[in-house]
Design a protein around this motif. Structure first.
Motif, PDB file in Angstrom:
ATOM      1  N   ALA A  98       0.833  -1.208   0.000  1.00  0.00           N
ATOM      2  CA  ALA A  98       0.000   0.000   0.000  1.00  0.00           C
ATOM      3  C   ALA A  98       0.867   1.256   0.000  1.00  0.00           C
ATOM      4  O   ALA A  98       0.575   2.230  -0.709  1.00  0.00           O
ATOM      5  CB  ALA A  98      -0.932  -0.006   1.210  1.00  0.00           C
ATOM      6  N   ALA A  99       1.953   1.234   0.795  1.00  0.00           N
ATOM      7  CA  ALA A  99       2.842   2.391   0.849  1.00  0.00           C
ATOM      8  C   ALA A  99       3.519   2.633  -0.500  1.00  0.00           C
ATOM      9  O   ALA A  99       3.645   3.771  -0.954  1.00  0.00           O
ATOM     10  CB  ALA A  99       3.890   2.195   1.940  1.00  0.00           C
ATOM     11  N   ALA A 100       3.933   1.545  -1.148  1.00  0.00           N
ATOM     12  CA  ALA A 100       4.598   1.692  -2.452  1.00  0.00           C
ATOM     13  C   ALA A 100       3.645   2.237  -3.503  1.00  0.00           C
ATOM     14  O   ALA A 100       3.986   3.140  -4.271  1.00  0.00           O
ATOM     15  CB  ALA A 100       5.165   0.338  -2.896  1.00  0.00           C
ATOM     16  N   LEU A 101       2.429   1.720  -3.539  1.00  0.00           N
ATOM     17  CA  LEU A 101       1.464   2.142  -4.556  1.00  0.00           C
ATOM     18  C   LEU A 101       0.930   3.548  -4.301  1.00  0.00           C
ATOM     19  O   LEU A 101       0.390   4.181  -5.215  1.00  0.00           O
ATOM     20  CB  LEU A 101       0.309   1.140  -4.623  1.00  0.00           C
ATOM     21  CG  LEU A 101       0.694  -0.267  -5.090  1.00  0.00           C
ATOM     22  CD1 LEU A 101      -0.533  -1.177  -5.086  1.00  0.00           C
ATOM     23  CD2 LEU A 101       1.331  -0.235  -6.488  1.00  0.00           C
ATOM     24  N   SER A 102       1.067   4.043  -3.067  1.00  0.00           N
ATOM     25  CA  SER A 102       0.582   5.384  -2.758  1.00  0.00           C
ATOM     26  C   SER A 102       1.527   6.477  -3.243  1.00  0.00           C
ATOM     27  O   SER A 102       1.154   7.649  -3.285  1.00  0.00           O
ATOM     28  CB  SER A 102       0.373   5.535  -1.249  1.00  0.00           C
ATOM     29  OG  SER A 102       1.618   5.541  -0.559  1.00  0.00           O
ATOM     30  N   ARG A 103       2.755   6.106  -3.590  1.00  0.00           N
ATOM     31  CA  ARG A 103       3.724   7.107  -4.046  1.00  0.00           C
ATOM     32  C   ARG A 103       3.376   7.608  -5.440  1.00  0.00           C
ATOM     33  O   ARG A 103       2.934   6.825  -6.298  1.00  0.00           O
ATOM     34  CB  ARG A 103       5.140   6.517  -4.032  1.00  0.00           C
ATOM     35  CG  ARG A 103       5.691   6.282  -2.639  1.00  0.00           C
ATOM     36  CD  ARG A 103       6.976   5.490  -2.686  1.00  0.00           C
ATOM     37  NE  ARG A 103       8.008   6.157  -3.464  1.00  0.00           N
ATOM     38  CZ  ARG A 103       9.055   6.800  -2.942  1.00  0.00           C
ATOM     39  NH1 ARG A 103       9.182   6.874  -1.634  1.00  0.00           N
ATOM     40  NH2 ARG A 103       9.964   7.341  -3.712  1.00  0.00           N
ATOM     41  N   ALA A 104       3.612   8.889  -5.649  1.00  0.00           N
ATOM     42  CA  ALA A 104       3.278   9.488  -6.940  1.00  0.00           C
ATOM     43  C   ALA A 104       4.134   8.918  -8.064  1.00  0.00           C
ATOM     44  O   ALA A 104       3.718   8.902  -9.225  1.00  0.00           O
ATOM     45  CB  ALA A 104       3.447  11.004  -6.874  1.00  0.00           C
ATOM     46  N   ASP A 105       5.336   8.440  -7.734  1.00  0.00           N
ATOM     47  CA  ASP A 105       6.229   7.916  -8.774  1.00  0.00           C
ATOM     48  C   ASP A 105       6.147   6.397  -8.879  1.00  0.00           C
ATOM     49  O   ASP A 105       7.056   5.751  -9.412  1.00  0.00           O
ATOM     50  CB  ASP A 105       7.674   8.333  -8.486  1.00  0.00           C
ATOM     51  CG  ASP A 105       8.152   7.872  -7.113  1.00  0.00           C
ATOM     52  OD1 ASP A 105       7.308   7.657  -6.225  1.00  0.00           O
ATOM     53  OD2 ASP A 105       9.372   7.734  -6.935  1.00  0.00           O
ATOM     54  N   ALA A 106       5.048   5.797  -8.380  1.00  0.00           N
ATOM     55  CA  ALA A 106       4.904   4.337  -8.418  1.00  0.00           C
ATOM     56  C   ALA A 106       4.937   3.814  -9.848  1.00  0.00           C
ATOM     57  O   ALA A 106       4.314   4.370 -10.749  1.00  0.00           O
ATOM     58  CB  ALA A 106       3.601   3.932  -7.737  1.00  0.00           C
ATOM     59  N   THR A 107       5.688   2.739 -10.030  1.00  0.00           N
ATOM     60  CA  THR A 107       5.789   2.088 -11.330  1.00  0.00           C
ATOM     61  C   THR A 107       5.037   0.759 -11.290  1.00  0.00           C
ATOM     62  O   THR A 107       4.482   0.371 -10.260  1.00  0.00           O
ATOM     63  CB  THR A 107       7.264   1.826 -11.682  1.00  0.00           C
ATOM     64  OG1 THR A 107       7.804   0.894 -10.718  1.00  0.00           O
ATOM     65  CG2 THR A 107       8.073   3.122 -11.634  1.00  0.00           C
ATOM     66  N   ALA A 108       5.061   0.054 -12.405  1.00  0.00           N
ATOM     67  CA  ALA A 108       4.373  -1.238 -12.477  1.00  0.00           C
ATOM     68  C   ALA A 108       4.980  -2.245 -11.502  1.00  0.00           C
ATOM     69  O   ALA A 108       4.300  -3.169 -11.042  1.00  0.00           O
ATOM     70  CB  ALA A 108       4.436  -1.777 -13.901  1.00  0.00           C
ATOM     71  N   LEU A 109       6.267  -2.077 -11.185  1.00  0.00           N
ATOM     72  CA  LEU A 109       6.942  -3.024 -10.292  1.00  0.00           C
ATOM     73  C   LEU A 109       7.109  -2.468  -8.884  1.00  0.00           C
ATOM     74  O   LEU A 109       7.822  -3.051  -8.065  1.00  0.00           O
ATOM     75  CB  LEU A 109       8.325  -3.376 -10.871  1.00  0.00           C
ATOM     76  CG  LEU A 109       8.324  -4.116 -12.213  1.00  0.00           C
ATOM     77  CD1 LEU A 109       9.760  -4.298 -12.704  1.00  0.00           C
ATOM     78  CD2 LEU A 109       7.633  -5.464 -12.080  1.00  0.00           C
TER      79      LEU A 109
END
Length: 493
Positions: A92-103
């Motif tokens: 959840a923390a990773a996907l919440s970042r504005a620069d989240a990528t597919a991985l």
């Protein structure tokens, strides 16, 4: 848990450099922490605020890991659910970042799965109860061996993954190969009279490795300039995207500018001066053609950090507001915003100095708020007039006789005309001012004091170029910068 974190960190180094489990969870904690609490941590730990966060996070993870082990031993599945829930928090923390990528979520997924698998593996090898007089047994030795091995692999993987993430990358190689373009307009050289020969006084130009740093990044971003672009849009006639190649073909300007952080206490260190190379933001906005009743430029970093800068400051032809790519004749260091950042004199950094900037949106204060404004800081933040005693340092023991009292004073984009020093409750004495580099930088000052034995309080105040004297009223850094006279206590033998 160590092995799970190690596996996630290695995965991040291979597939998603910016999304190490510790980093994404730590960044989420920073985003969720109220502004006053962040300010308290910065005030107590200074540049060690991020290290403090990592220590706290490590302790929490250790406690949760121990709890998961106990629960898994007593109630199978319960412990691994806790570990997998920790992985889910990381996702959840990773996907919440504005620069989240597919991985982006992959390292946290690997952390949760690897941690849960090792938990089950070890619990199944945990020995049965050992008689009280027995000091060891083959099953206990095997269990401890597997546990130590898992922990050791986890530590090595975590350290190795972090080192791999920070070593040579496309961005690092590109920065190393990049040569700054020759400026079309060079900065006026720093006058020899701008510096006093006083031991311990702050240098007029701050060494690169001493330049203050405040941001919300746990790991310094490394952006490949060839993949960088700046989007200029919003309330404009002609929105456009500027590439790295196009930026470097524009006529650059050099300017000496002092930057200050709003978190700087009276007499604090969060202020520095450098020579910047960049392209005027006002010319970018002229190209775009600002329309309507816009009054703000909303800048955004690659990771979603935002700042709201008055449009008037960005378009003022007498203010060196630039999109900077160089600092002290070098490409911007990664920690200072490479490949490009904003530099706007006279405004605190949280509304003007966006690093790793990728987006400029012309808009209105009524419609948008920058990151720190949502955390309780003021919407508009001109740098407040201030002065600081560098020499002597607080608490030092001096010899009687002539001693220098010296330091720096500033009010960027206004300038300083006078500095005065007071000893105890005596009269105010006008100090000698060094030559100013320009109106956007601080200025050194000094006063020769005939020190007499005893304990003394030294105070300093400044008067700006408009004749306005620095206020004695004390205010906290929240919400728009600290005020008051810097006071230093010393003893004279």
């Amino acid at each position: 848990m160590l092995l799970g974190l190690g596996a996630g960190t290695v995965t991040a180094a291979i597939a998603a450099r910016a999304f190490s489990p510790f980093v994404v969870v730590g960044s989420a904690i920073i985003d969720l922490t109220p502004g006053p609490m962040k300010e308290a941590v910065i005030r107590v730990f200074g540049h060690g605020d991020k290290a403090f966060l990592f220590v706290v996070l490590a302790v929490v993870v250790g406690v949760v890991a121990a709890l998961a082990g106990v629960l898994e031993a007593r109630r199978p599945w319960l412990g691994r659910v806790i570990v997998l829930a920790g992985g889910a928090i990381g996702v959840a923390a990773a996907l919440s970042r504005a620069d989240a990528t597919a991985l982006a979520a992959l390292p946290a997924v690997v952390t949760g799965i690897a941690g849960a698998w090792v938990l089950v593996f070890l619990i199944r090898r945990m020995p049965a109860a050992v008689p009280p007089r027995a000091q060891t047994s083959p099953s206990r030795r095997a269990f401890l061996s597997w546990s130590v091995a898992a922990a050791a692999i986890g530590v090595v993987a975590t350290i190795g993954g972090q080192l791999a993430t920070r070593t040579a990358s496309a961005a690092a190689n590109a920065r190393a190969a990049f040569k700054l373009p020759r400026p079309a307009a060079s900065a006026t050289p720093v006058p020899a009279a701008a510096s006093f020969d006083v031991s311990g006084i702050t240098p007029v130009i701050t060494p690169l490795d001493k330049f203050y740093r405040t941001d919300v990044e746990l790991v310094i971003p490394q952006l490949d300039p060839e993949q960088w672009s700046l989007n200029v849009h919003g309330m404009v006639k002609h929105p456009f995207t500027l590439s790295w190649k196009e930026l470097n073909e524009l006529p650059m300007e050099e300017h000496y500018v002092t930057l200050a952080c709003v978190s700087n206490d009276v007499g604090g260190p969060l202020i520095s001066t450098a020579k910047w190379l960049g392209y005027p933001v006002r010319l970018l906005l002229e190209r775009a053609g600002v329309t309507g009743d816009a009054d703000m430029v909303y800048s955004e970093s690659f990771d979603g950090y935002t700042a709201a800068t008055p449009l008037s400051a960005m378009t003022d032809p007498d203010r060196a507001a630039i999109l900077a790519i160089g600092m002290d004749d070098q490409p911007l260091p990664f920690a200072r915003g490479f490949p490009a950042r904003l530099v706007v004199p006279g405004l605190y950094g949280y509304v003007s100095a966006t690093k790793w900037v990728v987006d400029l949106k012309v808009t209105r204060f009524a419609d948008y708020q920058g990151y720190w404004v949502t955390q309780g800081w003021a919407e508009k933040a001109p740098v407040k007039q201030s002065s600081r005693i560098d020499v002597p340092r607080p608490g030092v023991r001096l010899g009687a006789g002539q001693q220098w009292i010296a330091g720096v004073a500033w009010e960027q984009h206004v300038g300083i005309s006078k500095v005065e020093v007071q000893v105890d409750d005596g009269p105010w004495n006008e100090a000698e001012l060094a030559a100013a580099v320009n109106v956007d930088t601080w200025v050194q000052w000094r006063w020769s004091w005939h020190a007499t034995p005893g304990d003394h309080q030294l105070r300093v105040r400044a008067t700006n170029a408009d004749g306005v004297q620095q206020t004695s009223g004390v205010s906290d850094v929240l919400p728009d910068g600290a005020t008051g006279w810097h006071t230093v206590e010393v003893s004279v033998a």
